[in-house]
Design an enzyme around this catalytic site. Structure first.
Site, mmCIF file in Angstrom:
data_model
loop_
_atom_site.group_PDB
_atom_site.id
_atom_site.type_symbol
_atom_site.label_atom_id
_atom_site.label_comp_id
_atom_site.label_asym_id
_atom_site.label_seq_id
_atom_site.Cartn_x
_atom_site.Cartn_y
_atom_site.Cartn_z
ATOM 1 C CG HIS A 27 -5.680 1.984 5.199
ATOM 2 N ND1 HIS A 27 -5.424 3.070 6.012
ATOM 3 C CD2 HIS A 27 -4.879 1.119 5.132
ATOM 4 C CE1 HIS A 27 -4.104 2.424 6.474
ATOM 5 N NE2 HIS A 27 -3.727 1.562 5.780
ATOM 6 N N GLY A 55 2.350 2.621 10.742
ATOM 7 C CA GLY A 55 3.372 3.529 10.630
ATOM 8 C C GLY A 55 3.954 3.872 11.857
ATOM 9 C CD GLU A 90 -3.076 5.715 6.721
ATOM 10 O OE1 GLU A 90 -2.974 5.581 5.485
ATOM 11 O OE2 GLU A 90 -2.099 5.113 7.237
ATOM 12 C CD GLU A 132 -3.533 -2.584 7.503
ATOM 13 O OE1 GLU A 132 -2.360 -2.709 6.983
ATOM 14 O OE2 GLU A 132 -3.890 -1.457 7.309
ATOM 15 N N GLY A 159 2.906 -1.155 4.227
ATOM 16 C CA GLY A 159 2.750 0.210 3.880
ATOM 17 C C GLY A 159 4.340 0.880 3.675
ATOM 18 C CE LYS A 207 -0.035 3.365 4.724
ATOM 19 N NZ LYS A 207 0.066 3.363 6.148
ATOM 20 C CG ASN A 229 -1.729 1.366 1.559
ATOM 21 O OD1 ASN A 229 -1.991 2.005 0.499
ATOM 22 N ND2 ASN A 229 -2.305 1.438 2.631
ATOM 23 C CB SER A 253 5.061 -1.557 11.938
ATOM 24 O OG SER A 253 4.623 -0.335 12.398
HETATM 25 P P1 PGA Z 1 2.712 0.577 7.702
HETATM 26 O O1 PGA Z 1 1.360 0.617 6.915
HETATM 27 O O2 PGA Z 1 3.382 -0.687 7.002
HETATM 28 O O3 PGA Z 1 3.405 1.666 7.201
HETATM 29 O O4 PGA Z 1 2.357 0.542 9.064
HETATM 30 C C1 PGA Z 1 0.573 -0.394 6.706
HETATM 31 C C2 PGA Z 1 -0.952 -0.136 6.231
HETATM 32 O O5 PGA Z 1 -1.402 1.100 6.543
HETATM 33 O O6 PGA Z 1 -1.471 -0.800 5.382
#
Ligand code: PGA
Length: 254
Positions: free
Chosen positions: A94, A170, A96, A164, A231, A11, A9, A210
């Site tokens: 997601h 993140g 976010e 998640e 991500g 983003k 992803n 992460s």
């Molecule tokens: P991250 O994001 O690996 O940067 O923690 C994962 C995601 O939001 O899909």
């Protein structure tokens, strides 16, 4: 047999030129790996260019969101029909999107339905906040997020789930493999109650939050975890390649 999936992803990162460069760097090695579903989800504006680059490749292309109407006066939105010309998958719900753009369980459900109608395979994200986790509400939150009356038809149409935990996204603070396995086990039991064992055993459930080349083994070694939604680490060719390779060799060794 559930085929593992590693989905990147990206983003809101990469210009089209950067997206093209990243795909060029990763494609040759990713194409060598055939026992993992490899998915990349660049921003909307790069999908057409990346689609061109992926001609003849086994790498699948996904979008990061869609709107649930097919067309009309929805300024700035992108419809499932538009995406179906460009890619095969789409991330939906997601955290976010839920956090910054007011998406709800209901809008995510409408989006899943619209995606499937257009022939796109959804990756539906679910997960709890730190506060909910600390209050012992994880199972309650996940049950609510997975309560769609149409769940059965979604799973039969090939929907993938991504668990998640929001506190792990993140932050560099991943869940432990064991923790993630336990929660994903809960999700699978929930689907068993909802749709029966056969369907529950066929649904792919990824972990996200992460994930890096340094910790992927911890997740992929767990029996309930079928891959990862990645991500930050999916923006570095070497990291992403290593994550896919480790997943591939673990599954071969099984
Ligand atoms: P991250 O994001 O690996 O940067 O923690 C994962 C995601 O939001 O899909």
């Amino acid at each position: 047999m559930r085929i593992p999936m590693i989905a990147g992803n990206w983003k809101m990162n990469t210009t089209s030129a950067e997206a093209v460069a990243l795909v060029k760097e990763m494609r040759p090695e990713l194409d060598q790996i055939d026992n993992v579903d490899k998915v990349i989800c660049p921003p909307f504006v790069s999908l057409a260019a990346v689609k061109e680059l992926l001609k003849g490749s086994s790498i699948k292309l996904g979008a990061q969101n869609l709107y649930f109407e097919e067309k009309g006066a929805y300024t700035g939105e992108i419809s499932p029909l538009m995406l179906a010309e460009l890619c095969q998958l789409v991330i939906i719900g997601h955290s976010e999107r839920r956090q910054y753009f007011n998406e709800t369980v209901e809008t995510a459900d409408k989006k899943v339905k619209a995606a499937l109608k257009a022939g796109l395979k959804p990756i539906l994200c679910v997960g709890e906040t730190l506060k909910e986790n600390e209050a012992g509400k994880t199972e309650e939150v996940l049950t609510r997020q997975l309560s769609s009356p149409s769940a059965r038809s979604y799973y039969l149409s090939g929907l993938t789930l991504a668990y998640e935990p929001i506190w792990a996204i993140g932050t560099g603070r991943a869940a432990s493999g064991e923790q993630a396995n336990q929660t994903i086990g809960f999700i699978r039991r929930h689907i068993t109650r909802q749709c029966g064992r056969e369907i529950a055993q066929s649904v792919r459930i990824l972990y996200g939050g992460s994930v890096t080349a340094a910790n992927i083994a911890e997740f992929i070694n767990q029996p309930e975890i079928d891959g990862a939604l990645v991500g930050g680490a999916s923006l570095k060719a070497n990291e992403f390649l290593s994550i896919v390779k480790q997943t591939s060799s673990f599954k071969r060794g099984k």
